[in-house]
Scaffold this motif. Structure first.
Motif, PDB file in Angstrom:
ATOM      1  N   GLN A  39       0.855  -1.078   0.089  1.00  0.00           N
ATOM      2  CA  GLN A  39       0.100  -0.083   0.079  1.00  0.00           C
ATOM      3  C   GLN A  39       0.911   1.221  -0.063  1.00  0.00           C
ATOM      4  O   GLN A  39       1.611   1.376   0.708  1.00  0.00           O
ATOM      5  CB  GLN A  39      -0.892   0.214   1.473  1.00  0.00           C
ATOM      6  N   GLU A  44      -4.827   2.467  -2.926  1.00  0.00           N
ATOM      7  CA  GLU A  44      -5.600   1.292  -2.524  1.00  0.00           C
ATOM      8  C   GLU A  44      -4.403   0.168  -2.218  1.00  0.00           C
ATOM      9  O   GLU A  44      -3.525   0.198  -2.925  1.00  0.00           O
ATOM     10  CB  GLU A  44      -6.585   0.804  -3.407  1.00  0.00           C
ATOM     11  N   ARG A  45      -4.798  -0.797  -1.283  1.00  0.00           N
ATOM     12  CA  ARG A  45      -3.860  -1.798  -1.064  1.00  0.00           C
ATOM     13  C   ARG A  45      -3.939  -2.767  -2.403  1.00  0.00           C
ATOM     14  O   ARG A  45      -5.013  -2.973  -3.029  1.00  0.00           O
ATOM     15  CB  ARG A  45      -4.254  -2.512   0.171  1.00  0.00           C
ATOM     16  N   GLU A  46      -2.844  -3.211  -2.727  1.00  0.00           N
ATOM     17  CA  GLU A  46      -2.534  -4.050  -3.980  1.00  0.00           C
ATOM     18  C   GLU A  46      -2.123  -5.555  -3.427  1.00  0.00           C
ATOM     19  O   GLU A  46      -1.034  -5.503  -2.974  1.00  0.00           O
ATOM     20  CB  GLU A  46      -1.921  -3.480  -4.888  1.00  0.00           C
ATOM     21  N   ALA A  92       6.345   1.561  -1.294  1.00  0.00           N
ATOM     22  CA  ALA A  92       4.999   1.368  -0.496  1.00  0.00           C
ATOM     23  C   ALA A  92       5.381   0.588   0.685  1.00  0.00           C
ATOM     24  O   ALA A  92       6.451   0.218   0.683  1.00  0.00           O
ATOM     25  CB  ALA A  92       4.046   0.225  -1.273  1.00  0.00           C
ATOM     26  N   SER A 110      -8.006  -8.665  -0.527  1.00  0.00           N
ATOM     27  CA  SER A 110      -7.653  -8.359   0.899  1.00  0.00           C
ATOM     28  C   SER A 110      -8.386  -9.008   1.904  1.00  0.00           C
ATOM     29  O   SER A 110      -8.122  -9.059   2.977  1.00  0.00           O
ATOM     30  CB  SER A 110      -7.448  -6.932   1.174  1.00  0.00           C
TER      31      SER A 110
END
Length: 126
Positions: A39, A44-46, A92, A110
């Motif tokens: 992130q 957004e979290r990936e 990140a 996630s």
């Protein structure tokens, strides 16, 4: 107690390499999948990559295919993420995660992991 200990982050110049490690304990390593999410600030979290430890199947985000390699050392209960040809956009916080074996359609969700480790910062300078 389940623990996922991530390490190996740092500062590197574009084009350089880093290897992240995730040491797992407290669950049956061979029966699980270990994944990496990242992130970046404001993003957004990936889901980056994942390995199903028992059968060795691996998955990668398109953004890292050909540059990152995930592997496991079952004797050490450790998963590695070798990151080559790093780009500034790879900057990140990287999180190690664990859960039941997963398919390619789901590894980047996630909601999949049961366990999350602490993050390790990766910074790639241009």
């Amino acid at each position: 107690e389940v623990q996922l200990q991530a390490s190996g982050g740092g500062l590197v110049q574009a084009g350089g390499s880093l290897r992240l490690s995730c040491e797992a304990s407290g669950f049956s390593f061979d029966d699980y999948a270990i994944g990496w999410f990242r992130q970046a600030p404001g993003k957004e979290r990936e889901g980056v990559s994942c390995i199903n430890v028992r059968d060795g199947s691996t998955f990668y985000a398109d953004s890292v295919k050909g540059r990152f390699t995930i592997s496991s050392d079952n004797a050490k209960n450790t998963v590695y993420l070798q990151m080559n040809s790093l780009k500034p956009e790879d900057t990140a916080v990287y999180y190690c995660t664990g859960g039941y074996p997963v398919t390619e359609d789901y590894y980047s969700d996630s909601e999949w992991p049961d366990y999350w480790g602490q993050g390790t910062q990766v910074t790639v300078s241009s």
